[in-house]
Motif scaffolding. Structure first.
Motif, PDB file in Angstrom:
ATOM      1  N   PRO A   1      -9.471 -40.185 -93.520  1.00 40.95           N
ATOM      2  CA  PRO A   1      -8.754 -40.246 -94.799  1.00 40.95           C
ATOM      3  C   PRO A   1      -7.495 -41.119 -94.717  1.00 40.95           C
ATOM      4  CG  PRO A   1      -9.292 -37.977 -94.231  1.00 40.95           C
ATOM      5  CD  PRO A   1      -9.630 -38.812 -93.045  1.00 40.95           C
ATOM      6  N   GLN A   2      -6.772 -41.030 -93.593  1.00 41.52           N
ATOM      7  CA  GLN A   2      -5.583 -41.875 -93.444  1.00 41.52           C
ATOM      8  C   GLN A   2      -5.969 -43.347 -93.490  1.00 41.52           C
ATOM      9  OE1 GLN A   2      -6.002 -39.019 -91.820  1.00 41.52           O
ATOM     10  NE2 GLN A   2      -4.146 -38.281 -90.826  1.00 41.52           N
TER      11      GLN A   2
ATOM     12  N   ASN B   1      -8.766 -44.696 -94.785  1.00 39.24           N
ATOM     13  CA  ASN B   1      -9.305 -45.084 -96.087  1.00 39.24           C
ATOM     14  C   ASN B   1      -8.238 -45.146 -97.171  1.00 39.24           C
ATOM     15  OD1 ASN B   1     -11.789 -45.364 -95.011  1.00 39.24           O
ATOM     16  ND2 ASN B   1     -12.703 -43.575 -95.952  1.00 39.24           N
ATOM     17  N   SER B   2      -7.128 -44.420 -96.963  1.00 38.14           N
ATOM     18  CA  SER B   2      -6.077 -44.449 -97.982  1.00 38.14           C
ATOM     19  C   SER B   2      -5.176 -45.670 -97.823  1.00 38.14           C
ATOM     20  CB  SER B   2      -5.230 -43.174 -97.910  1.00 38.14           C
ATOM     21  OG  SER B   2      -4.527 -43.135 -96.687  1.00 38.14           O
TER      22      SER B   2
ATOM     23  N   ASP C   1     -26.540 -31.487-100.069  1.00 40.18           N
ATOM     24  CA  ASP C   1     -26.155 -32.717-100.775  1.00 40.18           C
ATOM     25  C   ASP C   1     -25.729 -33.739 -99.712  1.00 40.18           C
ATOM     26  OD1 ASP C   1     -25.075 -34.740-102.246  1.00 40.18           O
ATOM     27  OD2 ASP C   1     -23.784 -33.477-103.479  1.00 40.18           O
TER      28      ASP C   1
ATOM     29  N   GLU D   1     -25.375 -36.899 -99.883  1.00 44.46           N
ATOM     30  CA  GLU D   1     -24.439 -37.917-100.370  1.00 44.46           C
ATOM     31  C   GLU D   1     -22.990 -37.443-100.146  1.00 44.46           C
ATOM     32  OE1 GLU D   1     -24.363 -40.906-101.662  1.00 44.46           O
ATOM     33  OE2 GLU D   1     -22.290 -40.826-102.388  1.00 44.46           O
ATOM     34  N   LEU D   2     -22.742 -36.175-100.472  1.00 42.64           N
ATOM     35  CA  LEU D   2     -21.398 -35.629-100.311  1.00 42.64           C
ATOM     36  C   LEU D   2     -21.021 -35.540 -98.826  1.00 42.64           C
ATOM     37  CD1 LEU D   2     -18.878 -34.400-101.558  1.00 42.64           C
ATOM     38  CD2 LEU D   2     -20.023 -32.203-101.621  1.00 42.64           C
TER      39      LEU D   2
ATOM     40  N   ARG E   1     -20.000 -38.908 -97.620  1.00 42.57           N
ATOM     41  CA  ARG E   1     -18.648 -39.312 -98.036  1.00 42.57           C
ATOM     42  C   ARG E   1     -17.587 -38.733 -97.112  1.00 42.57           C
ATOM     43  NH1 ARG E   1     -17.913 -38.594-104.519  1.00 42.57           N
ATOM     44  NH2 ARG E   1     -19.836 -39.626-105.144  1.00 42.57           N
ATOM     45  N   LEU E   2     -17.843 -37.510 -96.656  1.00 41.28           N
ATOM     46  CA  LEU E   2     -16.829 -36.833 -95.834  1.00 41.28           C
ATOM     47  C   LEU E   2     -16.853 -37.284 -94.376  1.00 41.28           C
ATOM     48  CD1 LEU E   2     -17.037 -33.332 -97.461  1.00 41.28           C
ATOM     49  CD2 LEU E   2     -15.068 -34.848 -97.454  1.00 41.28           C
TER      50      LEU E   2
ATOM     51  N   TYR F   1     -16.312 -40.555 -93.906  1.00 43.26           N
ATOM     52  CA  TYR F   1     -15.361 -41.678 -94.051  1.00 43.26           C
ATOM     53  C   TYR F   1     -15.895 -42.994 -93.483  1.00 43.26           C
ATOM     54  CZ  TYR F   1     -12.794 -37.401 -94.612  1.00 43.26           C
ATOM     55  OH  TYR F   1     -12.422 -36.149 -94.996  1.00 43.26           O
TER      56      TYR F   1
ATOM     57  N   ARG G   1     -15.295 -30.017 -90.972  1.00 52.78           N
ATOM     58  CA  ARG G   1     -15.311 -30.102 -92.442  1.00 52.78           C
ATOM     59  C   ARG G   1     -16.732 -29.971 -92.978  1.00 52.78           C
ATOM     60  NH1 ARG G   1     -10.733 -34.852 -92.961  1.00 52.78           N
ATOM     61  NH2 ARG G   1      -9.007 -33.460 -92.563  1.00 52.78           N
TER      62      ARG G   1
ATOM     63  N   GLN H   1     -18.100 -26.488 -93.426  1.00 55.98           N
ATOM     64  CA  GLN H   1     -17.621 -25.752 -94.614  1.00 55.98           C
ATOM     65  C   GLN H   1     -18.369 -26.198 -95.870  1.00 55.98           C
ATOM     66  OE1 GLN H   1     -13.319 -25.223 -95.082  1.00 55.98           O
ATOM     67  NE2 GLN H   1     -13.083 -26.113 -93.057  1.00 55.98           N
ATOM     68  N   VAL H   2     -18.658 -27.493 -95.940  1.00 54.72           N
ATOM     69  CA  VAL H   2     -19.390 -28.004 -97.101  1.00 54.72           C
ATOM     70  C   VAL H   2     -20.809 -27.442 -97.110  1.00 54.72           C
ATOM     71  CG1 VAL H   2     -20.210 -30.084 -98.263  1.00 54.72           C
ATOM     72  CG2 VAL H   2     -18.000 -30.103 -97.131  1.00 54.72           C
TER      73      VAL H   2
ATOM     74  N   GLN I   1     -20.979 -23.882 -98.256  1.00 49.15           N
ATOM     75  CA  GLN I   1     -20.922 -23.701 -99.717  1.00 49.15           C
ATOM     76  C   GLN I   1     -22.200 -24.154-100.400  1.00 49.15           C
ATOM     77  OE1 GLN I   1     -18.654 -21.811-100.925  1.00 49.15           O
ATOM     78  NE2 GLN I   1     -18.009 -21.773 -98.795  1.00 49.15           N
TER      79      GLN I   1
END
Lengths: 557, 302
Positions: A302-303, A305-306, A349, A351-352, A355-356, A358, A415, A418-419, A422
């Motif tokens: 995330p760092q 990609n941001s 999912d 796709e999701l 994404r996670l 990165y 991470r 956890q996805v 759910q």
């Protein structure tokens, strides 16, 4: 007065002297070593197989690569972590063949030409390239290959790579300690080696590209003993000049005897380890490091990609021949039923999840990697369909499914777990997440104590047999889920015996279809390597399965 | 000798508490401020279900690059966390969890401490020696390290936090209550009750306990602040409530990792932790100010 003037003069003298020293020190400090040693621009000659090198290039200079950990060993028969693997594949050793282009088939490197294969596909005659020399200056002969391969099979060495040579006649006997020499290896002359296989094996040409089949000088192995793992002698583009555990660095110098004349372009390569991943990224941006050996850390995705500047200037995603999936224990009373495993695939999912990661993984809900060359894909990917998942679970009588998802807390699994928890909850599956240490996870997976666990596989051989044979064949060494499908086993065995890559891929495509219908896990991504390098490093190429091509990169003057 | 001709300021009227009316007003205002903050936080925690499922992960919750949504984006008032979950819902539920273990752990530790302190101070002798030396042992244990060790044994959950905090903090209450009981034990009204044949247990409940209620309220308020900090700290260190279930400490941990690209993930739970601790401290401070200075006790002069 005289005394006063004299003291002033003296002080002026000291002052000027000190200023001169400081200035000269500053000038020296500011003169980068890399800039000082960059000499000239030239047009490159032939380079070893791999990505192309457009000219002109600058020669000289130094490249510094950062690593988190010290390598297990630089001995290619011993080390297999990323650090060790890159040294083996790209720095110190030259295998007989190397993969051409970015991920093409084998092309001759230390061999003079492609091997001659007998009609029955069992005998390989390998012609060695004359003039190939070890770092110690001695010429390489066929005897060196026989000695090196026999050493890999030596049970006392307990090499991780031994099983890759089991298709050679007599190799298993040597590995079991029943014989001292491998009956399937024969020296025809100094530059010709004959290899007899137990049965045709299409992956064998890929094995010949691996660093553990590159020649090693036995005299240096005997002389250095265990220290050979820190000061190895090979035939690669660089030779090691120092290994300092205290300062956590190893230095490699250009090999003047390297068979691909004119390369490498840089004079010196330096490895530094013991640097935390976040620090590596900072040092890359500040110019202290030129290349991150393990690539851009997924944990810092995330760092990265941001910050578009960081992402676009320093990070290069490179597709890997590898996949990531959620492993399932097929011995579990519910997971034994293929409908339950299909349901879990429908509940995910991908796709999701992609994404996670990165950019380190690309959504691909199929067993084999997305970018396999010349692979006629027939398997159909799963689509997320919660209603279908619920129906399948109901049909299988698994409406009260409770699963334990063990992972080692490493990115991206802390991470993703956890996805997944759910997503599966929506289908009525309760998942308990159980983070543990890496060694505990390895033990739990090997002993079948986890219902659900993370899995990934880097194929060192660009053939899906590498993945399927190890992970999905019932006798696969990394088949932790205990998956067994007779039809898949038969197809894999047939694919191994096939004579052409096209035949092999056709059979593997059918195997992939079966693996998709009777899934050993939840497939969700094809792996990428997020290579990270300073933009001043030019013609940077890397092969995710091996490492950076240090023999053809150069640094901006 | 000089005599001031200025009119003398009238002496403040003493109240039933032995304080001036102005000081009492101020003390009450401090308590009211603390209670108001606490009430607001309790309302937010109770309203948590209105903000949605804190565990729900939506594909819209993260961008194509895997980054969380900012405040107000895609209908998320406070944005989303790194997995795409609604930050508002997670924070409200996290606050609820924190309040749950704060109340439970506080009741347990203050209750146990009161029982031990009262018994030791009242009965004296061997009972006092045994109980108070046990208290000394517990007071000498380093809180965080032993908390982490204990958490690994009792399990990572709200119940685990309650056990850990109660085990670590009851001794402080026992020490304070013991001292106060010793002071009251020699008072005439206690002696008189005993002489008249009132049973010791009744004396403790009817005559001593009501006289230490202000102290207990003070302890409970300060203890509440400590419980919030230690409980959230355990979750922050991974030894308390574990993800995906939200708790302010675990949210702080997630937020600290996202400081560079989404600082609100840290700032929102941090604000709530600070507000919660502050509310307890204000209540404690106000209660303390209501007691005449001669009778005040604090953590510093046990």
């Amino acid at each position: 007065m005289k005394e006063s003037l004299g003291r002033r003069t003296l002080l002026h003298g000291f002052g000027l002297g000190a200023a001169g020293l400081i200035l000269s020190a500053c000038t020296d400090a500011k003169r980068p070593e890399r800039a000082a040693t960059v000499t000239r621009m030239s047009t490159p000659g032939r380079t070893a197989p791999g990505p192309r090198t457009p000219g002109p290039v600058a020669t000289g200079g130094r490249v510094v690569t950062g690593w988190s950990e010290e390598a297990q060993s630089y001995d290619p028969a011993i080390g297999y972590d990323l650090h060790a693997w890159e040294v083996s594949t790209s720095v110190l050793f030259t295998p007989l063949f190397q993969f051409d282009g970015q991920s093409g088939g084998p092309a001759p490197s230390a061999a003079a030409r492609l091997p001659q294969v007998s009609e029955d596909g069992r005998v390989y005659t390998i012609h060695l390239r004359p003039g190939v020399r070890f770092h110690n200056g001695r010429a390489v002969t066929a005897d060196d290959y026989i000695a090196t391969w026999t050493r890999v099979l030596d049970p006392e060495l307990a090499s991780w790579a031994a099983s890759y040579l089991f298709s050679v006649e007599g190799a298993i006997e040597v590995n079991e300690g029943k014989r001292k020499s491998v009956s399937g290896l024969r020296r025809i002359d100094d530059h010709t080696l004959e290899v007899r296989l137990l049965a045709p094996d299409i992956t064998f040409s890929g094995v010949l590209c691996q660093p553990f089949t590159a020649a090693l000088p036995m005299e240096d192995i005997r002389r250095l003993g265990k220290d050979f793992g820190r000061r190895p002698v090979g035939t690669g583009p660089f030779m090691i000049t120092s290994y300092d555990r205290g300062r956590q660095r190893a230095v490699f110098q250009r090999n003047p005897h390297y068979l691909w004349r004119g390369t490498p372009f840089i004079e010196r390569l330096e490895y530094r380890w013991g640097i935390a991943q976040a620090m590596q990224l900072r040092q890359l941006m500040s110019g202290e490091l030129d290349v991150l050996g393990e690539g851009a850390p997924v944990a810092l995705g995330p760092q990265i990609n941001s910050q578009p500047d960081l992402r676009e200037r320093y990070v290069v995603p490179i597709p890997l021949q590898g996949t990531s999936w959620i492993g399932l224990d097929t011995g579990h009373r519910h997971l034994r039923d293929r409908r339950v495993r299909q349901a879990l695939n429908h509940a995910t999912d991908t796709e999701l999840l992609g994404r996670l990661t990165y950019g380190s993984q690309e959504a691909s809900p199929l067993p084999f990697p997305k970018h396999l060359p010349d692979f006629p894909r027939t398997a159909r990917p799963y689509r997320r369909d919660i209603a279908r998942a619920r129906n399948l679970l109901a049909e299988a009588g698994a409406t009260d499914l409770r699963l334990r998802f063990a992972h080692d807390g490493s990115a991206p699994w802390e991470r993703l777990s956890q996805v997944v928890q759910q997503q599966w909850r929506e289908a009525g599956v309760e998942v308990t997440i159980d983070p543990m240490s890496k060694s505990a996870l390895d033990q739990a997976m090997a002993s079948g104590q986890c219902d659900v666990f993370p899995r990934h596989w880097y194929m060192i051989n660009p053939n899906a047999l590498d993945l399927a044979g190890n992970c999905f064949a019932s006798d696969g060494s990394s088949n932790y889920g205990g998956y067994a499908n007779e039809a898949v086993d038969a197809l894999l065995a047939q694919a191994r015996r096939s004579r052409t890559p096209a035949d092999c891929n056709r059979l593997l495509a059918r195997a992939e279809q079966l693996l998709s219908e009777d899934p050993p896990g939840v497939f969700f991504s094809s792996l990428n390597f997020l290579a990270a390098r300073n933009p001043r490093v030019r013609n940077y190429h890397m092969r995710g399965e091996t490492g950076s091509y240090y023999d053809r990169l150069w640094v901006s003057p | 000798m000089t005599v001031s001709l200025l009119p003398r300021r009238p002496a403040p009227a003493a109240t039933a508490h032995g304080l001036s009316a102005r000081r009492l007003r101020r003390a009450r205002a401090v308590v009211a401020a603390g209670l108001a903050v606490l009430a607001a936080l309790v309302v937010l925690a109770l309203a948590a279900p209105l903000f949605g499922d804190p565990l729900h992960i939506d594909r819209d919750g993260i961008s194509a690059l895997g980054l969380p949504r900012g405040a107000g984006e895609h209908g998320y008032l406070l944005g989303t966390d790194v997995l795409g979950r609604d930050l508002l819902a997670r924070t409200a539920y996290g606050l609820r969890t924190t309040l749950e273990f704060t109340v439970l752990a506080n009741v347990c530790s203050v209750g146990l401490g009161t029982l031990v302190g009262l018994t030791a101070g009242f009965y004296r002798g061997v009972t006092e020696q045994v109980l108070m030396r046990t208290v000394d042992v517990f007071l000498s244990v380093p809180t965080v390290i032993s908390g982490l060790a204990l958490a690994s044994v009792v399990g990572r959950s709200v119940g685990g936090i309650v056990v850990v905090v109660a085990a670590l903090y009851w001794a402080w209450t026992a020490r304070l209550v013991h001292g106060e009981t010793l002071r009251l034990r020699g008072r005439p009204f206690v002696e008189a009750a005993l002489v008249h044949g009132v049973r010791p247990r009744t004396v403790m409940v009817r005559h001593i306990l009501p006289n230490i209620r202000t102290l207990l309220l003070n302890i409970a308020a300060l203890n509440g602040a400590a419980v919030v900090v230690i409980g959230s700290g355990l979750s922050y260190l991974g030894a308390g409530v574990v993800p995906p279930h939200p708790e302010l400490g675990s949210l702080l941990n997630e937020g600290a990792q996202a400081l560079e690209f989404a600082p609100r993930l840290l700032l929102v739970p941090l604000t709530l932790v600070v507000a919660l601790v502050l509310s307890f401290v204000l209540v404690s401070e106000g209660v303390s100010r209501m007691v005449p200075e001669s009778e005040r006790r604090s953590w510093l002069n046990i």
